[in-house]
Design an enzyme around this catalytic site. Structure first.
Site, PDB file in Angstrom:
ATOM      1  N   GLY A  98       0.862  -1.171   0.000  1.00 24.48           N
ATOM      2  CA  GLY A  98       0.000   0.000   0.000  1.00 24.48           C
ATOM      3  C   GLY A  98       0.903   1.227   0.000  1.00 24.48           C
ATOM      4  CB  ALA A  99       0.964   4.206  -2.187  1.00 22.80           C
TER       5      ALA A  99
ATOM      6  NE  ARG B   7       5.249  -3.469  -4.870  1.00 23.19           N
ATOM      7  CZ  ARG B   7       3.950  -3.544  -4.579  1.00 23.19           C
ATOM      8  NH1 ARG B   7       3.527  -3.287  -3.339  1.00 23.19           N
ATOM      9  NH2 ARG B   7       3.058  -3.857  -5.500  1.00 23.19           N
TER      10      ARG B   7
ATOM     11  CD  GLN C  65      -3.124  -7.130  -3.174  1.00 23.11           C
ATOM     12  OE1 GLN C  65      -3.878  -7.793  -3.884  1.00 23.11           O
ATOM     13  NE2 GLN C  65      -1.933  -6.753  -3.599  1.00 23.11           N
TER      14      GLN C  65
ATOM     15  CG  ASP D 135      -0.268   2.043  -5.761  1.00 24.34           C
ATOM     16  OD1 ASP D 135      -1.420   1.628  -5.949  1.00 24.34           O
ATOM     17  OD2 ASP D 135       0.486   1.595  -4.886  1.00 24.34           O
TER      18      ASP D 135
ATOM     19  CG  ASN E 275      -5.542   1.840  -6.804  1.00 21.83           C
ATOM     20  OD1 ASN E 275      -4.712   1.893  -5.890  1.00 21.83           O
ATOM     21  ND2 ASN E 275      -6.721   1.277  -6.638  1.00 21.83           N
TER      22      ASN E 275
HETATM   23  O1  MRU Z   1       0.415  -4.096  -4.576  1.00 18.88           O
HETATM   24  P1  MRU Z   1      -0.151  -3.363  -3.408  1.00 18.88           P
HETATM   25  O2  MRU Z   1      -0.936  -4.229  -2.483  1.00 18.88           O
HETATM   26  O3  MRU Z   1       0.889  -2.539  -2.700  1.00 18.88           O
HETATM   27  O4  MRU Z   1      -1.176  -2.331  -4.071  1.00 18.88           O
HETATM   28  C1  MRU Z   1      -1.841  -1.423  -3.220  1.00 18.88           C
HETATM   29  C2  MRU Z   1      -2.809  -0.570  -3.929  1.00 18.88           C
HETATM   30  O5  MRU Z   1      -2.956  -0.601  -5.134  1.00 18.88           O
HETATM   31  C3  MRU Z   1      -3.566   0.417  -3.082  1.00 18.88           C
HETATM   32  O6  MRU Z   1      -4.850   0.632  -3.589  1.00 18.88           O
HETATM   33  C4  MRU Z   1      -2.801   1.757  -3.080  1.00 18.88           C
HETATM   34  O7  MRU Z   1      -1.476   1.570  -2.741  1.00 18.88           O
HETATM   35  C5  MRU Z   1      -3.418   2.735  -2.164  1.00 18.88           C
HETATM   36  S1  MRU Z   1      -3.065   2.396  -0.479  1.00 18.88           S
HETATM   37  C6  MRU Z   1      -3.770   3.576   0.489  1.00 18.88           C
END
Ligand code: MRU
Length: 358
Positions: A51-52, A93, A200, A241, A251
């Protein structure tokens, strides 16, 4: 019962950086120690912390772990270790800009230190990491309040992936909107897309909404259209993201499809994100780097072979939703609507509301 997504226990020299290992949820709830920079890099890469905004916080604490990993008897040696750590963690990442934003803040903090006391220097670095975490928490609560005002009572909200407390320091972005509406007494029912391939939505969003007492129904990704057609969804809220300066939003893969479905059904589609998720150096979404992940996540998801051997797969982890499909960008500063370069710039760089809809 509440949980801790990530935290630092103790002082800068001897303290511990711990995260909740999200790859184990919902079966196991286990905090793990990240004792060296490789642990932090792997935790980010393998989505133990994800999550970002949470990636940004983890990178900030990871920078402190790295800063103390070599010679700690001089400020210049600690600074050198921090700079090397920041360069290394930046390779974990590519898509979430919060990672680079947080590492940049740590680097500027290190380069701006003018003292000569190594212990004090490490304490300053840890204080900066704590600030990044605490500011994220404050931004998430502000996002919640701005976004909750957009939701009526008895609203069905569809969300994709996990943009909750697990994806941030604690309260979430898209889920902050839902939490704030729920806490204000509105009846909110959430539809959580399971979010292939790593689930997720099913594993994490459903877990944390249940923990906070918000009604949630998990659907497979391919059910969103039907649920919308059945009139069960009045709003879509997702996280981000990276958001380009015209509002194009990267996203989790599948978000673009949900935005198209929302448009087809006349349902507002909102993106909730703090200003740390905006990349004002990018004119539009075409410049956002999209992470491609291992084929195993599709061919052997959760340990079971689900694709015949030798068949090729494509596994982009994110997609870009064009600004014109987004009804509003919910930030800690207010809601950007309509979504265009002028309004994004005014809100993110100006710091005051130019919201034309409220
Ligand atoms: O691959 P991830 O689980 O890190 O992807 C997360 C997302 O796409 C979330 O929607 C995004 O980071 C927003 S978190 C507040």
């Amino acid at each position: 019962m509440h949980w801790t997504t990530l935290h630092w226990q103790g002082d800068a020299l001897t303290g511990q950086f711990q995260i909740l290992d999200q790859t184990l949820l919902p079966e196991q709830e286990r905090m793990i120690d990240l004792t060296n920079v490789d642990d932090v890099w792997v935790a980010i890469k393998a989505l133990k912390v994800r999550g970002a905004p949470a990636i940004g916080c983890a990178a900030a604490y990871g920078a402190v772990v790295g800063a103390r990993s070599g010679e700690v008897s001089s400020v210049s040696a600690i600074r050198e270790s921090l700079l090397q750590t920041a360069a290394y963690l930046a390779t974990s990442r590519p898509t979430a800009v919060n990672l680079f934003w947080a590492l940049d803040r740590m680097t500027r903090c290190a380069n701006g230190y003018i003292g000569s006391d190594p212990t004090d220097f490490l304490a300053c670095l840890l204080a900066e990491a704590h600030s990044i975490r605490n500011e994220d928490d404050a931004m998430c609560h502000a996002i919640g309040l701005h976004g909750a005002a957009l939701l009526g009572d008895r609203t069905g909200v569809l969300t994709h992936c996990n943009a909750g407390g697990l994806a941030t320091s604690d309260y979430g972005t898209a889920l902050a909107v839902i939490y704030a509406a729920h806490e204000s007494g509105k009846q909110i029912k959430v539809f959580a897309d399971e979010t292939r391939p790593l689930l997720q939505g099913a594993r994490l969003t459903a877990w944390e909404l249940s923990r906070r007492g918000v009604p949630v129904t998990v659907i497979c990704d391919n059910m969103a259209a039907v649920v919308m057609r059945e009139g069960k969804v009045q709003a879509v809220v997702v996280g981000a993201d990276r958001i380009a300066s015209n509002g194009d939003t990267a996203n989790k893969i599948g978000t673009y499809g949900v935005a198209l479905l929302a448009k087809a059904h006349g349902i507002p589609f909102y993106v909730a994100a703090p200003s740390s998720t905006f990349d004002m150096t990018l004119e539009d979404g075409s410049g956002i780097p999209i992470e491609e992940r291992s084929a195993d996540e599709i061919t052997h998801g959760f340990g079971r072979m689900t694709v015949p051997a030798g068949v090729s797969v494509y596994n982009p982890a994110f997609d870009v939703t064009p600004a014109e499909l987004i009804s509003g960008l919910i930030t800690e500063k207010g809601v950007i609507s309509p979504v265009n370069s002028m309004n994004v710039k005014a809100m993110i760089e100006g710091g005051f509301s130019t919201n034309q809809d409220s």
